[in-house]
Write an enzyme that holds these catalytic residues in place. Structure first.
Site, PDB file in Angstrom:
ATOM      1  N   HIS A  96      -4.412   0.325  -5.050  1.00  0.00           N
ATOM      2  CA  HIS A  96      -4.651   1.595  -5.742  1.00  0.00           C
ATOM      3  C   HIS A  96      -3.948   2.753  -5.013  1.00  0.00           C
ATOM      4  O   HIS A  96      -4.576   3.686  -4.513  1.00  0.00           O
ATOM      5  CB  HIS A  96      -6.161   1.862  -5.864  1.00  0.00           C
ATOM      6  CG  HIS A  96      -6.513   2.772  -7.006  1.00  0.00           C
ATOM      7  ND1 HIS A  96      -7.589   2.565  -7.822  1.00  0.00           N
ATOM      8  CD2 HIS A  96      -5.938   3.894  -7.456  1.00  0.00           C
ATOM      9  CE1 HIS A  96      -7.660   3.523  -8.737  1.00  0.00           C
ATOM     10  NE2 HIS A  96      -6.654   4.341  -8.528  1.00  0.00           N
ATOM     11  N   GLU A 132     -12.152  -3.606  -6.577  1.00  0.00           N
ATOM     12  CA  GLU A 132     -11.158  -3.121  -5.622  1.00  0.00           C
ATOM     13  C   GLU A 132     -11.855  -2.900  -4.293  1.00  0.00           C
ATOM     14  O   GLU A 132     -12.842  -2.162  -4.266  1.00  0.00           O
ATOM     15  CB  GLU A 132     -10.555  -1.797  -6.091  1.00  0.00           C
ATOM     16  CG  GLU A 132      -9.519  -1.971  -7.170  1.00  0.00           C
ATOM     17  CD  GLU A 132      -8.958  -0.651  -7.676  1.00  0.00           C
ATOM     18  OE1 GLU A 132      -9.056   0.363  -6.969  1.00  0.00           O
ATOM     19  OE2 GLU A 132      -8.427  -0.641  -8.784  1.00  0.00           O
ATOM     20  N   ARG A 178      -6.305   1.237 -14.713  1.00  0.00           N
ATOM     21  CA  ARG A 178      -7.547   0.751 -14.121  1.00  0.00           C
ATOM     22  C   ARG A 178      -7.601  -0.758 -14.333  1.00  0.00           C
ATOM     23  O   ARG A 178      -7.143  -1.268 -15.362  1.00  0.00           O
ATOM     24  CB  ARG A 178      -8.770   1.392 -14.804  1.00  0.00           C
ATOM     25  CG  ARG A 178      -8.998   2.856 -14.447  1.00  0.00           C
ATOM     26  CD  ARG A 178      -9.452   3.051 -13.001  1.00  0.00           C
ATOM     27  NE  ARG A 178      -9.695   4.445 -12.674  1.00  0.00           N
ATOM     28  CZ  ARG A 178      -8.805   5.296 -12.174  1.00  0.00           C
ATOM     29  NH1 ARG A 178      -7.557   4.905 -11.938  1.00  0.00           N
ATOM     30  NH2 ARG A 178      -9.157   6.535 -11.875  1.00  0.00           N
TER      31      ARG A 178
HETATM   32  O1  LIG Z   1      -7.245   8.579 -11.369  1.00  0.00           O
HETATM   33  C1  LIG Z   1      -6.319   8.792 -10.596  1.00  0.00           C
HETATM   34  O2  LIG Z   1      -5.693   9.838 -10.571  1.00  0.00           O
HETATM   35  C2  LIG Z   1      -5.919   7.777  -9.585  1.00  0.00           C
HETATM   36  O3  LIG Z   1      -6.303   6.510  -9.945  1.00  0.00           O
HETATM   37  C3  LIG Z   1      -6.472   8.156  -8.239  1.00  0.00           C
HETATM   38  O4  LIG Z   1      -7.815   7.832  -8.164  1.00  0.00           O
END
Ligand SMILES: O=C(O)[C@H](O)CO
Length: 328
Positions: free
Chosen positions: A292, A273, A244
């Site tokens: 992402h 994002e 993240r």
């Molecule tokens: O958390 C997750 O699996 C990825 O970031 C997809 O949102």
């Protein structure tokens, strides 16, 4: 909309970037009466009591006290992906509502993405593409050398299922793998991928050629990598983030990239994002950015949807819920 006898499931929307995966609408409608957030907001009295599950795709819809309070029949929040940082698990549990996610569905594609970013940044694939697309420029030379991956040291921060799958891939690249994790893996698991546990994060940062973040965002991991941590990394090192954006202090990263504290970065996640178009990170040539894409394969999306369907069906039937997230 849909068959009124099927369990009511709240979804953000049905199409486009604000909705659930378009290809899945038909499948979901076989099992559920899908109610969009807009429909619910326009007529809470009609739809509220029918909703037994919320289907979260791409972090939407947002779950707060007001929403939870207006869904008296709610049994489960079913969230696509592994990350849970968009959910207040304690608040949800206080309403007697369960949570499920889809960890197995995303681990392989996200690990693939980690390696893709590592390789792209190491071998300057994006700069190379731009150069090859404009071959008449004078920069078309042999100066575009990068970092060798084979034999290099990878420092993995996070050794959950995604981290472990990255270690498996790194082994095939003959990399030396160090890892830092809350809990040490079993010896046989370490041996299987040739990974060495580093209790000290600082030690890992100092020794690695590539530092890859594959850890969940929690209050403890927020801005785990800041100015001090970046200054411990080698000037030739590359930081890769597939977790993240908020795991990294982005301003400190910008500075480290501009001043040569580290060599480069490859980021699948940022904050916000997407980044605003004028964001300075977008102007740096030593950064590879993707929007992402960790779990963005057709196969993973289908698995995520199928897992969520199973979890919702189990919960509305009072059965044990696959992939239930338990409060620690
Ligand atoms: O958390 C997750 O699996 C990825 O970031 C997809 O949102």
């Amino acid at each position: 909309m849909g068959d009124q006898d099927l369990p009511g499931v709240l979804v953000s929307g049905l199409e486009g970037s604000y909705g659930i995966c378009e290809d899945h609408v038909g499948d979901l409608q076989k099992h559920f009466n899908l109610i969009t957030l807009q429909e619910f907001l326009e007529n809470k009295t009609q739809f509220g009591p029918k909703i037994q599950a919320v289907y979260i795709w791409g972090g939407r819809p947002a779950i707060d006290q007001e929403l939870l309070g207006s869904l008296p029949s709610l049994k489960i929040i079913a969230s696509a992906g592994v990350g849970l940082d968009h959910l207040d698990l304690k608040l949800i549990a206080s309403f007697g509502v369960k949570v499920a996610n889809t960890p197995q569905a995303v681990s392989n594609p996200t690990a693939d993405m980690g390696m893709a970013l590592l390789l792209a940044a190491a071998r300057r694939v994006v700069e190379g593409h731009m150069l090859a697309s404009a071959p008449d420029t004078e920069t078309f030379s042999t100066n575009w050398v990068g970092q060798e991956v084979t034999g290099a040291t990878l420092g993995l921060i996070g050794m959950g299922s995604i981290g472990y799958k990255i270690a498996q891939r790194a082994k095939a690249f003959e990399m030396k793998v160090l890892y830092h994790n809350r809990r040490r893996r079993k010896l046989e698991e370490e041996e299987a991928v040739g990974a060495t546990y580093c209790e000290s994060l600082d030690d890992l940062l100092q020794r690695s050629d590539f530092v890859l973040l594959a850890v969940s965002l929690t209050p403890q991991t927020q801005r785990l990598i800041g100015k001090r941590e970046l200054s411990l990394m080698k000037p030739t090192a590359i930081l890769i983030n597939i977790g993240r954006g908020l795991l990294v202090d982005q301003d400190a990263l910008m500075e480290a990239l501009q001043t040569g504290i580290i060599k480069g970065a490859a980021l699948d996640v940022t904050y916000p994002e997407p980044l605003p178009r004028d964001h300075p990170l977008l102007k740096l040539s030593n950064v590879v950015l993707t929007p992402h894409l960790g779990s963005a394969t057709h196969q993973a999306r289908r698995r995520m949807m199928e897992n969520l369907v199973q979890s919702i069906l189990a919960s509305v039937s009072g059965l044990p819920v696959p992939n239930e997230v338990l409060l620690k």
